[in-house]
Design a protein around this motif. Structure first.
Motif, mmCIF file in Angstrom:
data_model
loop_
_atom_site.group_PDB
_atom_site.id
_atom_site.type_symbol
_atom_site.label_atom_id
_atom_site.label_comp_id
_atom_site.label_asym_id
_atom_site.label_seq_id
_atom_site.Cartn_x
_atom_site.Cartn_y
_atom_site.Cartn_z
ATOM 1 N N ASP A 84 -5.365 0.550 -11.614
ATOM 2 C CA ASP A 84 -6.653 -0.207 -10.991
ATOM 3 C C ASP A 84 -7.758 -0.086 -11.349
ATOM 4 O O ASP A 84 -8.360 -1.884 -10.709
ATOM 5 C CB ASP A 84 -5.905 -0.728 -9.100
ATOM 6 N N PHE A 128 -4.178 4.403 -9.296
ATOM 7 C CA PHE A 128 -5.796 4.183 -9.476
ATOM 8 C C PHE A 128 -6.824 4.443 -10.745
ATOM 9 O O PHE A 128 -7.301 3.140 -10.974
ATOM 10 C CB PHE A 128 -6.052 5.814 -9.149
ATOM 11 N N PHE A 143 1.847 14.132 -10.949
ATOM 12 C CA PHE A 143 0.380 13.988 -10.664
ATOM 13 C C PHE A 143 -0.167 14.396 -9.857
ATOM 14 O O PHE A 143 -1.006 14.421 -9.176
ATOM 15 C CB PHE A 143 0.121 12.450 -10.921
ATOM 16 N N GLU A 193 3.888 7.143 -4.176
ATOM 17 C CA GLU A 193 4.834 7.608 -3.733
ATOM 18 C C GLU A 193 5.598 8.671 -3.075
ATOM 19 O O GLU A 193 4.297 9.375 -2.985
ATOM 20 C CB GLU A 193 5.056 7.506 -5.221
ATOM 21 N N LEU A 229 -9.575 14.162 0.964
ATOM 22 C CA LEU A 229 -10.896 15.530 0.456
ATOM 23 C C LEU A 229 -10.339 16.537 -0.044
ATOM 24 O O LEU A 229 -10.890 17.609 0.261
ATOM 25 C CB LEU A 229 -11.674 15.312 2.043
ATOM 26 N N LYS A 230 -9.139 16.058 -0.463
ATOM 27 C CA LYS A 230 -9.015 17.431 -1.243
ATOM 28 C C LYS A 230 -9.111 17.526 -3.038
ATOM 29 O O LYS A 230 -8.496 16.983 -3.337
ATOM 30 C CB LYS A 230 -7.144 17.339 -1.614
ATOM 31 N N LYS A 273 -6.052 -5.177 -1.616
ATOM 32 C CA LYS A 273 -5.947 -4.044 -2.622
ATOM 33 C C LYS A 273 -6.411 -3.399 -3.737
ATOM 34 O O LYS A 273 -6.777 -1.785 -3.253
ATOM 35 C CB LYS A 273 -4.562 -4.732 -3.318
ATOM 36 N N GLY A 285 -8.470 16.489 -9.828
ATOM 37 C CA GLY A 285 -8.731 14.696 -10.518
ATOM 38 C C GLY A 285 -7.626 14.274 -10.336
ATOM 39 O O GLY A 285 -6.404 14.638 -10.183
ATOM 40 N N ASN A 319 -8.310 0.930 -3.102
ATOM 41 C CA ASN A 319 -7.232 1.866 -4.023
ATOM 42 C C ASN A 319 -9.052 2.634 -5.418
ATOM 43 O O ASN A 319 -8.906 3.767 -5.163
ATOM 44 C CB ASN A 319 -6.982 1.197 -5.650
ATOM 45 N N PHE A 349 0.907 -0.881 -0.287
ATOM 46 C CA PHE A 349 -0.107 0.088 -0.019
ATOM 47 C C PHE A 349 1.267 1.273 0.330
ATOM 48 O O PHE A 349 0.948 2.236 0.807
ATOM 49 C CB PHE A 349 -1.654 0.270 0.997
HETATM 50 C C1 UGA Z 1 -1.989 5.237 -4.809
HETATM 51 C C2 UGA Z 1 -2.022 4.940 -2.998
HETATM 52 O O1 UGA Z 1 -2.775 6.029 -2.070
HETATM 53 C C3 UGA Z 1 -1.320 3.701 -1.863
HETATM 54 O O2 UGA Z 1 -1.911 3.719 -1.402
HETATM 55 C C4 UGA Z 1 -1.327 2.636 -3.223
HETATM 56 O O3 UGA Z 1 -0.239 2.464 -1.959
HETATM 57 C C5 UGA Z 1 -0.773 2.763 -4.499
HETATM 58 O O4 UGA Z 1 -1.568 4.161 -5.013
HETATM 59 C C6 UGA Z 1 -0.594 1.990 -5.700
HETATM 60 O O5 UGA Z 1 -1.345 1.417 -6.145
HETATM 61 O O6 UGA Z 1 0.547 1.663 -5.652
HETATM 62 P P1 UGA Z 1 -0.093 6.786 -5.104
HETATM 63 O O7 UGA Z 1 0.130 6.678 -6.395
HETATM 64 O O8 UGA Z 1 1.610 7.105 -5.075
HETATM 65 O O9 UGA Z 1 -0.804 5.701 -4.873
HETATM 66 O O10 UGA Z 1 -0.919 7.930 -5.084
HETATM 67 P P2 UGA Z 1 -1.523 8.925 -3.893
HETATM 68 O O11 UGA Z 1 -1.327 9.899 -2.973
HETATM 69 O O12 UGA Z 1 -2.432 7.830 -3.369
HETATM 70 O O13 UGA Z 1 -3.051 10.153 -5.135
HETATM 71 C C7 UGA Z 1 -2.942 9.598 -5.922
HETATM 72 C C8 UGA Z 1 -3.933 10.685 -6.779
HETATM 73 O O14 UGA Z 1 -5.273 11.667 -5.687
HETATM 74 C C9 UGA Z 1 -2.999 12.106 -6.594
HETATM 75 O O15 UGA Z 1 -3.322 12.491 -7.793
HETATM 76 C C10 UGA Z 1 -3.088 13.266 -5.513
HETATM 77 O O16 UGA Z 1 -2.702 14.343 -6.003
HETATM 78 C C11 UGA Z 1 -4.683 12.915 -5.817
HETATM 79 N N1 UGA Z 1 -5.122 13.556 -4.512
HETATM 80 C C12 UGA Z 1 -5.384 13.086 -3.912
HETATM 81 C C13 UGA Z 1 -6.412 13.989 -4.641
HETATM 82 O O17 UGA Z 1 -6.834 14.961 -6.214
HETATM 83 N N2 UGA Z 1 -6.694 14.524 -3.625
HETATM 84 C C14 UGA Z 1 -6.845 14.100 -2.071
HETATM 85 O O18 UGA Z 1 -7.179 14.163 -1.369
HETATM 86 C C15 UGA Z 1 -5.879 13.053 -2.618
#
Ligand code: UGA
Length: 449
Positions: free
Chosen positions: A278, A275, A333, A164, A264-265, A217, A269, A221, A161
């Motif tokens: 998956d 994401f 991203f 990055e 919740l930001k 998993k 997108g 996601n 989990f």
């Molecule tokens: C995500 C999951 O958070 C990890 O738990 C998982 O292990 C990983 O995918 C994976 O499957 O390998 P990650 O892709 O590194 O991790 O990125 P996140 O920090 O989760 O952010 C994903 C996207 O959502 C980003 O573009 C971020 O800017 C966006 N986001 C996140 C929002 O727009 N609002 C938020 O409140 C949070």
């Protein structure tokens, strides 16, 4: 490495490499295996082949202490007791999971293990749809090794989990460990390894079937992606209501422990390598089981539409975008990475180009990767100020500290007309009151955030 390594990690992508570095940091001798010899050489020299905070220092230290080594020869895995499979599981054109790397790695490992005497545990850490560990992996492993799971071979599903940007911290302090297996010995060997790794600080352990572990998993996601699409939906409604800011709504609902404040930001997108991939794999898997997961299709559609909403905000300020100079600030991203896979910035840029805008982009790290993808379809700037020079509009796409630090006067000084679309909601609207400032989730004439 003089002594035999205890653990082999097959696939030195970001999950594999961070996992290997974390094991080595706790004194567990580890060998990383990858078919890319250049990557292997880099790791052997203690250099990180990808950008991840703390990783470089950890690799250097682990290689120096001879706790970590790397090889392109998979047969070295037979010297270890446990092999983690951490190869990629990309999407096929129809969204379904592509298991070719899993199949190849499993077959190669099985061939190598056919001559091994003694027990060997194989752990599937790659994200795979339910049934893969106990189906494809088991079949390929048993055929190529000519051994049987349960006696000489162990097999577990053990998803990761990691995020990055915080992958090392996540690996060292996970909120749970999920182990799926069909036989007691596999689960207990892997538990033993994690007990050694975490000592007294062993996180909650969920012992279950391989299929349930695999689904955990995807559920994780899918939930997080849905949370983002949920708040973006509320943001889009909030934008229509004078005096409403989605930040207030997120803050208030986040205080309810059943909802929680994280993820919740509102923004442009979600992006990233996981994401979208998956969710598509889960939707495809589910539809093949004759169930249409309407919720997850809506999560994805909401995410896709969010990019056109960002461009819609620019149109609200400028009218037609044809021949307008648009500065895109931020390409990755999320902040602190050079990764642009599935980044919202790319979707926004594609919309802008279709509408005839002239795009100039700035990002502190992600320009080389963007150049590889978009080539010379857009212009690139060396810093935020030069991106803003002469621009008709600026769109904030990533919450980088360098971009967050910009002040209203920077936009005023450099832009032709200070039209700002804050798709990441990083500025205080009150400080931008003299400029044409709009933001995702901000209703008309809201004073403060
Ligand atoms: C995500 C999951 O958070 C990890 O738990 C998982 O292990 C990983 O995918 C994976 O499957 O390998 P990650 O892709 O590194 O991790 O990125 P996140 O920090 O989760 O952010 C994903 C996207 O959502 C980003 O573009 C971020 O800017 C966006 N986001 C996140 C929002 O727009 N609002 C938020 O409140 C949070």
């Amino acid at each position: 490495m003089k002594q035999k390594p205890a653990v082999s990690v097959i696939g030195m992508g970001y999950v594999g490499l961070c996992t290997a570095a974390a094991f080595a940091s706790r004194g567990i001798r580890t060998i990383g295996i990858d078919i890319d010899e250049g990557r292997v050489e880099q790791i052997r020299r203690g250099k990180a082949p990808l950008h991840e905070p703390q990783l470089g220092t950890m690799l250097k230290h682990a290689v120096k202490k001879k706790l970590l080594d790397a090889s392109s020869d998979i047969s070295v895995a037979t010297n270890t007791n446990t092999s983690f499979l951490t190869v990629g599981t990309p999407s096929q054109p129809d969204g379904s999971i592509d298991l070719s790397y899993i199949k190849n790695a499993t077959e190669d490992l099985g061939n190598a293990l056919s001559d091994k005497r003694g027990y060997h545990l194989v752990v599937v850490k790659s994200t795979v749809v339910p049934g893969t560990t106990n189906g494809t992996v088991k079949r390929f492993l048993e055929q190529s090794s000519r051994k049987t799971i349960g006696s000489e071979l162990g097999l577990c599903a053990n998803p990761e989990f990691l995020k990055e940007g915080t992958a090392i911290d996540d690996a060292l302090h996970p909120d749970k460990i999920v182990i799926g297996s069909n036989d007691k010995r596999s689960a207990s060997e892997l538990t033993k390894l994690y007990r050694r790794f975490y000592g007294a600080k062993l996180p909650p352990l969920i012992l279950t079937s391989p299929e349930a572990a695999e689904l955990v998993k995807y559920a994780s996601n899918a939930f997080l992606a849905t949370k983002v699409s949920f708040i973006n939906t509320i943001a889009n409604i909030a934008e229509q209501i004078p005096g409403v800011d989605v930040g207030t709504i997120a803050e208030a609902i986040g205080l309810d422990p059943r909802i929680g404040p994280l993820f919740l930001k509102a923004g442009p997108g979600y992006g990233g390598s996981c994401f979208h991939k998956d969710l598509q794999a889960l939707i495809n898997y589910s539809q093949n089981k004759n169930y249409d997961p309407v919720l997850f299709r809506a999560t994805e559609e909401t995410n896709e539409q969010q990019a056109s909403r960002v461009v819609g905000l620019a149109e609200k300020l400028l009218g037609s975008l044809s021949s307008k100079r648009v500065a895109v600030l931020g390409l990755s991203f999320k902040k602190d990475t050079d990764d642009i896979r599935e980044a919202a910035s790319i979707r926004v840029i594609n919309h802008l180009k279709k509408k005839g805008a002239q795009v100039i982009a700035y990002d502190p790290m992600a320009i080389p990767n963007t150049k590889k993808k978009l080539l010379d379809q857009i212009d690139y700037a060396e810093n935020a100020h030069s991106a803003l020079k002469g621009a008709d509009c600026a769109i904030i796409m990533t919450e980088w500290e360098q971009i967050r630090k910009l002040k209203a006067k920077d936009f005023q000084a450099y832009m032709k007309t200070p039209n700002i679309v804050d798709a990441r909601r990083i500025y205080n609207p009150a400080e931008f009151s003299g400029l044409n400032y709009v933001s995702i989730g901000l209703g008309p004439s809201t004073g403060m955030r």
